[in-house]
Design a protein around this motif. Structure first.
Motif, PDB file in Angstrom:
ATOM      1  N   THR A   1       0.832  -1.198   0.000  1.00 38.36           N
ATOM      2  CA  THR A   1       0.000   0.000   0.000  1.00 38.36           C
ATOM      3  C   THR A   1       0.866   1.247   0.000  1.00 38.36           C
ATOM      4  OG1 THR A   1      -0.130  -0.024   2.412  1.00 38.36           O
ATOM      5  CG2 THR A   1      -1.886  -1.141   1.200  1.00 38.36           C
ATOM      6  N   SER A   2       0.304   2.314  -0.541  1.00 34.14           N
ATOM      7  CA  SER A   2       0.940   3.621  -0.548  1.00 34.14           C
ATOM      8  C   SER A   2      -0.159   4.657  -0.598  1.00 34.14           C
ATOM      9  CB  SER A   2       1.883   3.761  -1.759  1.00 34.14           C
ATOM     10  OG  SER A   2       1.138   3.744  -2.967  1.00 34.14           O
ATOM     11  N   VAL A   3       0.237   5.920  -0.672  1.00 36.94           N
ATOM     12  CA  VAL A   3      -0.770   6.987  -0.729  1.00 36.94           C
ATOM     13  C   VAL A   3      -1.582   6.907  -2.015  1.00 36.94           C
ATOM     14  CG1 VAL A   3       0.515   8.562   0.740  1.00 36.94           C
ATOM     15  CG2 VAL A   3       0.976   8.533  -1.717  1.00 36.94           C
ATOM     16  N   SER A   4      -1.066   6.207  -3.027  1.00 35.17           N
ATOM     17  CA  SER A   4      -1.759   6.139  -4.309  1.00 35.17           C
ATOM     18  C   SER A   4      -2.631   4.902  -4.454  1.00 35.17           C
ATOM     19  CB  SER A   4      -0.736   6.174  -5.456  1.00 35.17           C
ATOM     20  OG  SER A   4       0.154   5.071  -5.360  1.00 35.17           O
ATOM     21  N   GLY A   5      -2.794   4.116  -3.377  1.00 36.39           N
ATOM     22  CA  GLY A   5      -3.681   2.960  -3.480  1.00 36.39           C
ATOM     23  C   GLY A   5      -2.979   1.681  -3.093  1.00 36.39           C
ATOM     24  N   ILE A   6      -3.500   0.570  -3.613  1.00 36.74           N
ATOM     25  CA  ILE A   6      -2.975  -0.744  -3.247  1.00 36.74           C
ATOM     26  C   ILE A   6      -2.521  -1.479  -4.502  1.00 36.74           C
ATOM     27  CG2 ILE A   6      -5.243  -1.884  -3.355  1.00 36.74           C
ATOM     28  CD1 ILE A   6      -4.249  -3.465  -0.815  1.00 36.74           C
ATOM     29  N   SER A   7      -1.377  -2.115  -4.388  1.00 40.08           N
ATOM     30  CA  SER A   7      -0.786  -2.849  -5.495  1.00 40.08           C
ATOM     31  C   SER A   7      -0.657  -4.311  -5.103  1.00 40.08           C
ATOM     32  CB  SER A   7       0.593  -2.266  -5.837  1.00 40.08           C
ATOM     33  OG  SER A   7       1.300  -3.106  -6.733  1.00 40.08           O
ATOM     34  N   PHE A   8      -0.852  -5.190  -6.085  1.00 42.85           N
ATOM     35  CA  PHE A   8      -0.700  -6.628  -5.854  1.00 42.85           C
ATOM     36  C   PHE A   8       0.391  -7.179  -6.762  1.00 42.85           C
ATOM     37  CE2 PHE A   8      -5.113  -5.670  -4.780  1.00 42.85           C
ATOM     38  CZ  PHE A   8      -5.202  -6.200  -3.516  1.00 42.85           C
ATOM     39  N   ALA A   9       1.317  -7.897  -6.146  1.00 45.59           N
ATOM     40  CA  ALA A   9       2.407  -8.560  -6.880  1.00 45.59           C
ATOM     41  C   ALA A   9       3.183  -7.570  -7.740  1.00 45.59           C
ATOM     42  CB  ALA A   9       1.859  -9.691  -7.744  1.00 45.59           C
ATOM     43  N   GLY A  10       3.311  -6.322  -7.251  1.00 47.70           N
ATOM     44  CA  GLY A  10       4.129  -5.336  -7.941  1.00 47.70           C
ATOM     45  C   GLY A  10       3.457  -4.627  -9.094  1.00 47.70           C
ATOM     46  N   MET A  11       2.200  -4.919  -9.383  1.00 56.41           N
ATOM     47  CA  MET A  11       1.504  -4.292 -10.505  1.00 56.41           C
ATOM     48  C   MET A  11       0.875  -2.967 -10.076  1.00 56.41           C
ATOM     49  SD  MET A  11       2.021  -6.278 -13.065  1.00 56.41           S
ATOM     50  CE  MET A  11       0.863  -5.563 -14.231  1.00 56.41           C
ATOM     51  N   ASN A  12       0.867  -2.006 -10.996  1.00 58.28           N
ATOM     52  CA  ASN A  12       0.186  -0.742 -10.743  1.00 58.28           C
ATOM     53  C   ASN A  12      -1.278  -0.989 -10.420  1.00 58.28           C
ATOM     54  OD1 ASN A  12      -1.428   1.767 -11.666  1.00 58.28           O
ATOM     55  ND2 ASN A  12       0.676   2.512 -11.677  1.00 58.28           N
ATOM     56  N   ASN A  13      -1.829  -0.205  -9.474  1.00 59.82           N
ATOM     57  CA  ASN A  13      -3.204  -0.483  -9.046  1.00 59.82           C
ATOM     58  C   ASN A  13      -4.231  -0.243 -10.140  1.00 59.82           C
ATOM     59  OD1 ASN A  13      -3.517   2.313  -9.152  1.00 59.82           O
ATOM     60  ND2 ASN A  13      -3.418   2.579  -6.950  1.00 59.82           N
ATOM     61  N   ARG A  14      -3.859   0.423 -11.221  1.00 63.79           N
ATOM     62  CA  ARG A  14      -4.776   0.592 -12.337  1.00 63.79           C
ATOM     63  C   ARG A  14      -5.022  -0.721 -13.078  1.00 63.79           C
ATOM     64  NH1 ARG A  14      -1.989   5.354 -11.814  1.00 63.79           N
ATOM     65  NH2 ARG A  14      -3.228   7.282 -11.885  1.00 63.79           N
ATOM     66  N   TYR A  15      -4.199  -1.726 -12.794  1.00 64.27           N
ATOM     67  CA  TYR A  15      -4.397  -3.046 -13.390  1.00 64.27           C
ATOM     68  C   TYR A  15      -5.207  -3.971 -12.487  1.00 64.27           C
ATOM     69  CZ  TYR A  15      -0.989  -1.686 -16.919  1.00 64.27           C
ATOM     70  OH  TYR A  15      -0.348  -1.033 -17.938  1.00 64.27           O
ATOM     71  N   ASN A  16      -5.740  -3.420 -11.387  1.00 65.02           N
ATOM     72  CA  ASN A  16      -6.659  -4.194 -10.561  1.00 65.02           C
ATOM     73  C   ASN A  16      -8.066  -4.126 -11.145  1.00 65.02           C
ATOM     74  OD1 ASN A  16      -4.516  -4.600  -8.781  1.00 65.02           O
ATOM     75  ND2 ASN A  16      -5.115  -2.899  -7.449  1.00 65.02           N
ATOM     76  N   ALA A  17      -8.885  -5.083 -10.782  1.00 65.54           N
ATOM     77  CA  ALA A  17     -10.310  -5.056 -11.126  1.00 65.54           C
ATOM     78  C   ALA A  17     -11.103  -5.141  -9.831  1.00 65.54           C
ATOM     79  CB  ALA A  17     -10.671  -6.211 -12.053  1.00 65.54           C
ATOM     80  N   ILE A  18     -12.079  -4.252  -9.687  1.00 67.32           N
ATOM     81  CA  ILE A  18     -12.910  -4.217  -8.481  1.00 67.32           C
ATOM     82  C   ILE A  18     -14.354  -4.482  -8.878  1.00 67.32           C
ATOM     83  CG2 ILE A  18     -13.648  -2.858  -6.495  1.00 67.32           C
ATOM     84  CD1 ILE A  18     -11.118  -1.175  -6.848  1.00 67.32           C
ATOM     85  N   TYR A  19     -14.920  -5.533  -8.329  1.00 67.10           N
ATOM     86  CA  TYR A  19     -16.314  -5.876  -8.590  1.00 67.10           C
ATOM     87  C   TYR A  19     -17.071  -5.900  -7.264  1.00 67.10           C
ATOM     88  CZ  TYR A  19     -14.508  -7.465 -13.094  1.00 67.10           C
ATOM     89  OH  TYR A  19     -13.891  -7.533 -14.322  1.00 67.10           O
TER      90      TYR A  19
END
Length: 591
Positions: A137-155
């Motif tokens: 985690t950082s001020v810009s959100g949450i990252s998984f396995a080193g990927m930018n959080n813009r590559y997450n999907a939220i349903y």
């Protein structure tokens, strides 16, 4: 949930009845075993507790009480019935908490109990998804396995709820204002998947975040809560600042961060129709106090007041005060959900979430920069998210899950105060800034996302076959014209007051209309879609081995042709082709 029903000798019992009762709501799911003694109960509500009753003529009932289902985990319950020749009495088993389900691939489950007992500072999903070992985690959100959080999907309830366009650093709708997309008080369970061996899960390279919301039950229940922080819970003036200025440490100015909310759920028609509702109000004020004695520029307070008076009298523009600043966030979240047990075959859920945020961000002063109050940002954001889910069980061998979702997001970033150019004045070792914030002069994002997902499951002996589709349709308008009112740099305060020529001037403007500010046609206005089709066979070889094979095809399509200058095809492409290899029959302006 699935499993087998056998007798004490391990022989399959054909046609045994298995009924699962969701005790809080009275919702029932029933089936009978096939020729191999196997049963399957699809599309069950997560949570519980469930009471599982298995019966067969000539055998005593088997009752499993207190069973809990976790999101994304396949529950396996193998049941043994004891033969009773005379008296048919039941056998009761009390389920215990723990890892009762199974899943394939790296994933994390967060249950309702976890949400209730774990501490949360921000009351958003990230406070719980960070439990995933691969999360950072950082001020810009949450990252998984080193990927930018813009590559997450939220349903959430199967509907897309991440920032599809990708402007917010948090990766969530409304995230640029600092508000969370949904109240944590309405979330029942959360699942994070990283490498799922399930073709129905896709559309992400980082983490897939699935969340389901709470539902009403046969019992009326509610919650009321408040969270707050103010200056009495914070320290005094920073110690190093006190040492540098020689002033005394003082208490912070009055400020507050407040959150109020309540939830209510219950039956409309017992065992048939249920409701759940939530309302939450957020009011944050974050001060940025400023000690003018720390400013290293040439101007004193009288000079800065002279600049303000000059703007008011000469340009009829008030830049605001140059002292302490306050950033505020006002938020409103409304949630409503209806659950219908239409019949033993169909169960319907309707859900809507409304999130409104208004952020007023004033730029803080520093030892090298003076910001007048009206050079900040006013940022309203409105999100509406709707989802409808129909779960159907047509027979013991066919079930279906249909989800339709629609999300609209309107982000309208504007300057504070009246329309005015952005001005920066060099002030010796410091700088003075006022006017319309130069990146907010024409800045608007309007997103509309429609999703449809359908998963058909066929049960053939040891095989569970999934045939499905997941489709997302986008309608996006993004306007961004920086420095639309012009940006000026002056060498000194006197140079500005005497109307001398600025040292630098910049302005961006529309080439397609004469509009300044929001509403210009000089925007990225387009439609796109992503179609997904998949099939999967899950083969239960035995009680200890399951093999899964599947294939998924995702097709991104931009359906709007881009606007181009007519000379691009007649002049630009021939010039490029003369020096580089270019594909045959290439044409600009085609999606």
């Amino acid at each position: 949930m699935s499993g087998t029903v056998t007798d004490a000798a391990g022989e399959a019992l054909i046609g045994a009845n298995v009924v699962a009762l969701h005790q809080p709501s009275g919702t029932t799911y029933g089936t009978s075993t096939d020729i191999d003694g196997k049963y399957r109960l699809a599309n069950m509500r997560v949570g519980g507790p469930y009471k599982i009753t298995s019966s067969y003529t000539g055998y005593g009932d088997n009752v499993i009480d207190g069973l809990m289902l976790r999101l994304g985990e396949a529950q396996t319950q193998n049941i043994v019935l004891e033969e009773q020749a005379v008296e048919l009495s039941g056998i009761q088993v009390v389920a215990t908490r723990g890892g009762t389900g199974q899943n394939a691939g790296a994933s994390t489950q967060v249950t309702a109990e976890d949400i209730n007992v774990l501490p949360t500072l921000d009351r958003d999903l990230n406070d719980f998804t960070r439990l995933t070992p691969q999360a950072s985690t950082s001020v810009s959100g949450i990252s998984f396995a080193g990927m930018n959080n813009r590559y997450n999907a939220i349903y959430i309830d199967g509907a897309v709820n991440n920032d599809v366009f990708g402007l917010t650093s948090s990766g969530t709708n409304g995230g640029s204002t600092g508000i969370s997309p949904i109240s944590i008080d309405v979330i029942d369970q959360i699942q994070v998947v990283l490498s799922p061996y399930d073709v129905s899960l896709g559309g992400f390279a980082g983490g897939g975040i699935n969340a389901v919301t709470k539902s009403g039950t046969n019992t009326f229940s509610g919650t009321a809560y408040t969270f707050w922080q103010n200056e009495s819970m914070a320290g005094k003036t920073n110690g190093k600042l006190v040492e540098r200025t020689g002033n005394e440490a003082t208490k912070l100015d009055d400020y507050s961060q407040r959150l109020y909310g309540f939830s209510l759920g219950g039956p409309i028609v017992k065992d048939k129709v249920f409701f759940f509702a939530n309302a939450e109000i957020q009011k944050d004020e974050t001060p940025a106090p400023f000690d003018f004695a720390t400013y290293r520029g040439d101007s004193d307070a009288a000079k800065l007041n002279q600049v303000r008076s000059f703007l008011q009298n000469t340009h009829n523009y008030d830049p605001g005060d140059f002292g302490d600043k306050t950033t505020s966030l006002d938020g409103l979240k409304l949630f409503g959900k209806l659950d219908f047990n239409l019949s033993n075959v169909h169960k319907l859920t309707l859900r809507h979430q409304y999130t409104k945020a208004e952020q007023l961000e004033q730029s803080a002063n520093s030892s090298t920069t003076i910001n007048y109050a009206n050079n900040g940002i006013f940022f309203p954001s409105t999100t509406n998210s709707f989802a409808a889910e129909l779960n159907s069980r047509f027979s013991n061998s066919v079930s279906n899950n249909l989800i339709i979702g629609y999300t609209s997001v309107l982000d309208d970033r504007d300057p504070i105060g009246g329309d005015f150019p952005w001005v920066r004045i060099q002030d010796g070792a410091g700088a003075i800034q006022f006017g319309s914030e130069e990146f907010s002069t024409a800045n608007e994002l309007d997103q509309k996302i429609f999703t449809i997902t359908d998963n058909l499951k066929l049960y053939k002996g040891d095989h569970t076959i999934t045939l499905g589709t997941h489709n997302e349709f986008y309608d996006i308008y993004n306007l961004f014209i920086a420095q639309n009112y012009g940006s000026y740099d002056f060498a000194s305060v006197d140079a500005f007051l005497n109307n001398e020529t600025p040292t630098d001037y910049d302005r961006s403007y529309s080439l397609v209309d004469n509009l300044t500010g929001d509403g210009s046609a000089a925007a990225a206005d387009f439609k796109a879609m992503q179609l997904g089709f998949y099939g999967q066979d899950e083969w239960a070889v035995n009680n200890k081995l399951t093999l899964t094979a599947g294939l998924r095809l995702d097709i991104p399509i931009i359906t709007t042709d881009p606007d181009i200058d007519p000379s691009f095809n007649s002049q630009t492409i021939p010039l490029v082709s003369a020096h580089y290899e270019v594909a045959n029959d290439i044409e600009g302006g085609k999606a």
